[in-house]
Design an enzyme around this catalytic site. Structure first.
Site, short mmCIF file in Angstrom:
data_model
loop_
_atom_site.label_atom_id
_atom_site.label_comp_id
_atom_site.label_asym_id
_atom_site.label_seq_id
_atom_site.Cartn_x
_atom_site.Cartn_y
_atom_site.Cartn_z
CB SER A 12 -0.95 -0.04 1.21
OG SER A 12 -1.89 1.00 1.13
CG HIS A 39 -3.90 -0.92 -1.08
ND1 HIS A 39 -3.89 -0.81 0.28
CD2 HIS A 39 -4.41 -2.16 -1.34
CE1 HIS A 39 -4.35 -1.91 0.82
NE2 HIS A 39 -4.67 -2.75 -0.14
CG ASP A 133 -5.88 -5.57 1.70
OD1 ASP A 133 -6.49 -6.63 1.92
OD2 ASP A 133 -5.77 -5.06 0.57
#
Length: 189
Positions: A12, A39, A133
């Site tokens: 991310s 991401h 995540d």
């Protein structure tokens, strides 16, 4: 060429530069497939894939619905990705990212490979990022015998996802960014 190894990379915040550095260092992939879940807004995934393609000896594709997984390729995930085994091989299926809070959803792609972790030599990698995540999917991979890696607190630009992975994924290897790059390169050969 038949797929023998699969590397899943989730990241991310702070991830694009680290991922590009890893991809740039890779040899020509033969029996290895790499799937990247970074991401990022959908509008920017194309330019991210294009930059990696220009820096890599390997073909880079954005995952499209019904695309067949092939050896020697690097795939960039978008949305929520799942897999089915069909006559032509493993086939990617996409759902819009609105079903998840992340684009792409790292957990979905890691979890999609869990049933195949014994069939392919599998490596799950959690890099820099906020939140958690990918951690659940990484745990599922580890439980199926996949090798897992994450960053040290010092090498992660944002230590949210790596910190959670270090806490929750049993047996995960904790390495700095250069060590991860070397492990991925070794895993490919």
């Amino acid at each position: 060429m038949e797929v023998g190894r699969v590397i899943l990379i989730g990241a991310s915040t702070g991830g694009p530069g680290q991922i590009e550095s890893i991809i740039k260092a890779l040899p020509s992939l033969r029996h290895t497939t790499i799937i990247i879940a970074q991401h990022m807004a959908s509008d920017f995934l194309g330019s991210f894939a294009k930059r990696m393609s220009q820096q890599s000896a390997n073909s880079v594709y954005i995952i499209e619905n019904k695309m067949v997984l092939e050896a020697g390729c690097i795939y960039v995930a978008q949305g929520v990705v799942t897999l089915t085994e069909e006559r032509e091989g493993l086939v990617f299926h996409l759902s819009p990212p609105k079903e998840s809070r992340f684009n792409p959803d790292i957990n979905s792609i890691f979890s999609a490979f869990t049933p195949y972790a014994k069939r392919f030599k599998t490596l799950g990698v959690i890099l820099t990022g906020i939140g958690d995540d990918g951690v659940q999917g990484c745990k599922e991979l580890a439980l199926q015998g996949a090798r897992t890696l994450t960053q040290t607190a010092q090498s992660a630009i944002v230590d949210g996802m790596p910190a959670r992975a270090r806490q929750e994924v049993e047996g995960i290897e904790i390495l700095n960014t250069d060590e991860i790059k070397n492990k991925i390169t070794e895993f490919c050969t």
